[in-house]
Design an enzyme around this catalytic site. Structure first.
Site, PDB file in Angstrom:
ATOM      1  N   GLY A  61      21.178  39.729  95.151  1.00 31.71           N
ATOM      2  CA  GLY A  61      19.836  40.263  94.952  1.00 31.71           C
ATOM      3  C   GLY A  61      18.915  39.941  96.111  1.00 31.71           C
ATOM      4  O   GLY A  61      19.337  39.540  97.193  1.00 31.71           O
ATOM      5  N   ILE A  62      17.615  40.103  95.858  1.00 31.19           N
ATOM      6  CA  ILE A  62      16.621  39.850  96.891  1.00 31.19           C
ATOM      7  C   ILE A  62      16.026  38.455  96.664  1.00 31.19           C
ATOM      8  O   ILE A  62      16.130  37.906  95.572  1.00 31.19           O
ATOM      9  CB  ILE A  62      15.519  40.935  96.848  1.00 31.19           C
ATOM     10  CG1 ILE A  62      14.794  41.020  98.181  1.00 31.19           C
ATOM     11  CG2 ILE A  62      14.564  40.710  95.686  1.00 31.19           C
ATOM     12  CD1 ILE A  62      13.974  42.281  98.338  1.00 31.19           C
ATOM     13  N   GLY A  63      15.439  37.890  97.694  1.00 27.14           N
ATOM     14  CA  GLY A  63      14.799  36.595  97.531  1.00 27.14           C
ATOM     15  C   GLY A  63      15.382  35.543  98.443  1.00 27.14           C
ATOM     16  O   GLY A  63      16.132  35.828  99.386  1.00 27.14           O
ATOM     17  N   ILE A 107      17.639  33.103  98.083  1.00 25.74           N
ATOM     18  CA  ILE A 107      19.072  32.802  98.176  1.00 25.74           C
ATOM     19  C   ILE A 107      19.787  33.828  99.038  1.00 25.74           C
ATOM     20  O   ILE A 107      20.687  33.486  99.817  1.00 25.74           O
ATOM     21  CB  ILE A 107      19.726  32.671  96.786  1.00 25.74           C
ATOM     22  CG1 ILE A 107      21.103  32.009  96.941  1.00 25.74           C
ATOM     23  CG2 ILE A 107      19.850  34.022  96.090  1.00 25.74           C
ATOM     24  CD1 ILE A 107      21.663  31.492  95.637  1.00 25.74           C
ATOM     25  N   GLU A 132      23.231  46.431  94.720  1.00 24.94           N
ATOM     26  CA  GLU A 132      22.134  47.249  94.201  1.00 24.94           C
ATOM     27  C   GLU A 132      21.063  47.466  95.250  1.00 24.94           C
ATOM     28  O   GLU A 132      20.566  48.559  95.434  1.00 24.94           O
ATOM     29  CB  GLU A 132      21.481  46.558  92.995  1.00 24.94           C
ATOM     30  CG  GLU A 132      22.311  46.569  91.748  1.00 24.94           C
ATOM     31  CD  GLU A 132      21.701  45.686  90.682  1.00 24.94           C
ATOM     32  OE1 GLU A 132      22.160  45.785  89.542  1.00 24.94           O
ATOM     33  OE2 GLU A 132      20.782  44.902  90.978  1.00 24.94           O
ATOM     34  N   GLY A 154      21.236  45.006  86.696  1.00 20.03           N
ATOM     35  CA  GLY A 154      22.656  45.224  86.965  1.00 20.03           C
ATOM     36  C   GLY A 154      23.492  43.969  86.908  1.00 20.03           C
ATOM     37  O   GLY A 154      24.640  43.969  87.361  1.00 20.03           O
TER      38      GLY A 154
END
Length: 485
Positions: free
Chosen positions: A258-260, A262, A281, A379
């Site tokens: 995902g985003i962010g 990490i 995604e 997701g």
């Protein structure tokens, strides 16, 4: 109503002809006139002089899809709110994923609207909690199926696109995801044409003849930055990213993340890997150094070799520019990108997802905090299951061991009212800054043992005592040297 059918085309997954694992390309069989790739002969949209004129077709009791992510057509949303107020319209349902902007339909204009989130963003979170907006728990992979149901009438769609090219095709740009299905399933399509929208490759092309009304306004797209983290959280993310990159991701792996924080740190730690693939995604600014390093070739993927695959893009203008007319990055629909069979057909998939809390048996809560909805199912389960079925795949849940207030995110049981996003049967690798555990095949007592070992040391004694109380079992004290027995 649009005559639609939903079809699955199956074939045996390439990694094993004997395997029962199969992958599918879900396809719409729709009225030919509504296929976004095809021009609709003899149709041209009405070119409006104002955004208010573009939305005047919307009436009370309408269901309206709103394009989301960094493609949110904020100008059209504000115009619709003014239209609703001026004409005292009621019960207009706004349907959307995460959106940017102030979401005025849940603030000043809330008496005119009902708001339905398919993924809750911070601009509507309070409204959902207070009861004047709502949320649909749904897998991202299945939202296009919802949009083409015969009894799910979509009266209009507000969409932001690039200007048409010489053949008449606009681009959905940074957000293909569920928008293409919304266009196919809506009775009327209202377009905000913006030259700042990049022209992405993949499935985001929509012929101008599919729009009923368009308004042209050129302004930079909304950008996205991950929420500010404390220094303690940043250090935790750095450690987790390093653990995942060095111990779980091998050369030639296919990655979803995902985003962010990490993702930013993990991509940085992967620059010395080779022949990585991306099937995810979303992509954001964090991926830029990894792509520039040459570590990503997508050469070992079975689906779309040589191409980075995603369904939407969130970040700054840098990443928007990256996808503009870039054939190496394809934006495709969520019912394909998030399809478990498609994901699992790629080898060595490592899917990294986050959690708000995990209980000591592996139940993952990722979209609620107690009774309050925080985000959405999204997701996570699509990729957790897809990675588990991939050859040598690794589904990963990663989270700091504590909140910004020092509370343990590993808990004896979830908060009252909290919803399980990923079941303990699906949870395999769990990562905190204190290590990695693999829960696959472990019984409940073994899971407790593993989860407590990666909890923050100051919370381990409490978790241990709760586990003893719950399971009537006393563990060997050597497992938890930080606990005094």
């Amino acid at each position: 109503m649009l005559n639609t059918l939903f079809r699955r085309s199956w074939r045996t997954a390439p990694q094993s002809q004997a395997s029962l694992i199969r992958h599918c390309r879900r396809e719409y069989i729709i009225d030919f006139k509504k296929e976004p790739f095809q021009a609709r002969p003899g149709r041209r949209p009405i070119e409006c002089d104002t955004p208010l004129e573009a939305v005047e077709c919307i009436r009370s009791n309408s269901r309206v899809f709103v394009h989301g992510m960094c493609a949110t057509p904020e100008l059209l949303i504000h115009a619709l709110c003014e239209h609703a107020q001026a004409n005292d319209l009621r019960n207009i349902e706004m349907v959307h994923l995460l959106t940017t902007g102030t979401a005025p339909q849940v603030l000043k204009y809330k008496k005119h609207f009902t708001d339905t989130s398919l993924f809750v963003s911070d601009n509507v979170r309070n409204a959902v909690d207070e009861g004047y907006a709502d949320y649909v728990p749904i897998f991202l992979s299945e939202i296009p199926l919802l949009f083409i149901k015969e009894d799910y009438v979509m009266d209009a769609a507000l969409i932001q696109v690039s200007p048409p090219d010489r053949s008449g095709y606009c681009s959905l740009g940074v957000s293909v995801d569920i928008a293409r299905a919304a266009i196919a399933g809506s009775n009327q399509v209202i377009g905000l044409i913006n030259r700042h929208m990049p022209r992405s490759h993949g499935e985001g092309h929509v012929h101008i003849s599919h729009f009923d009304y368009v308004y042209e306004h050129h302004t930079p797209l909304s950008t996205f930055r991950a929420p500010q983290k404390t220094m303690q959280e940043i250090e935790a993310y750095k450690t987790m990213a390093s653990l995942i990159a060095t111990e779980l991701i091998e050369d030639a792996a296919t990655i979803q993340v995902g985003i962010g924080e990490i993702s930013k740190f993990m991509y940085e730690d992967l620059k010395n890997h080779r022949n990585l693939g991306i099937h995810t995604e979303l992509i954001g600014d964090g991926i830029l150094p990894l792509l520039e390093s040459g570590a990503v070739t997508n050469s070992h993927k079975r689906e779309h070799p040589g191409k980075t695959i995603c369904t939407f893009v969130m970040g700054s203008k840098k990443v928007f520019d990256l996808i503009d007319d870039n054939p190496s990055i394809n934006l495709l629909e969520t019912n394909y990108v998030n399809d478990i069979g498609v994901i699992s057909s790629n080898p060595n998939v490592v899917a990294v997802n986050s959690a708000l809390e995990i209980d000591i048996t592996g139940q993952v809560v990722a979209d609620t905090i107690g009774l309050n909805v925080y985000s959405g199912v999204g997701g996570q389960m699509d990729f957790i299951r897809g990675a588990a079925l991939s050859k040598n795949g690794k589904p990963v849940i990663a989270m700091p061991s504590v909140t910004s207030h020092g509370e343990s995110k590993i808990v004896p049981t979830g908060k009252k009212g909290g919803a399980t996003t990923t079941t303990r049967a699906h949870t395999r690798y769990v990562v905190t800054e204190y290590g990695i555990v693999d829960l696959f095949g472990k019984n409940l007592k073994q899971r407790c043992e593993a989860m407590i070992s990666i909890a923050h040391p100051k919370h381990r004694e409490f978790l241990y005592n709760e586990a003893v109380r719950r399971f009537k079992h006393v563990w060997n004290p050597d497992y938890y040297p930080t606990i005094a027995h």
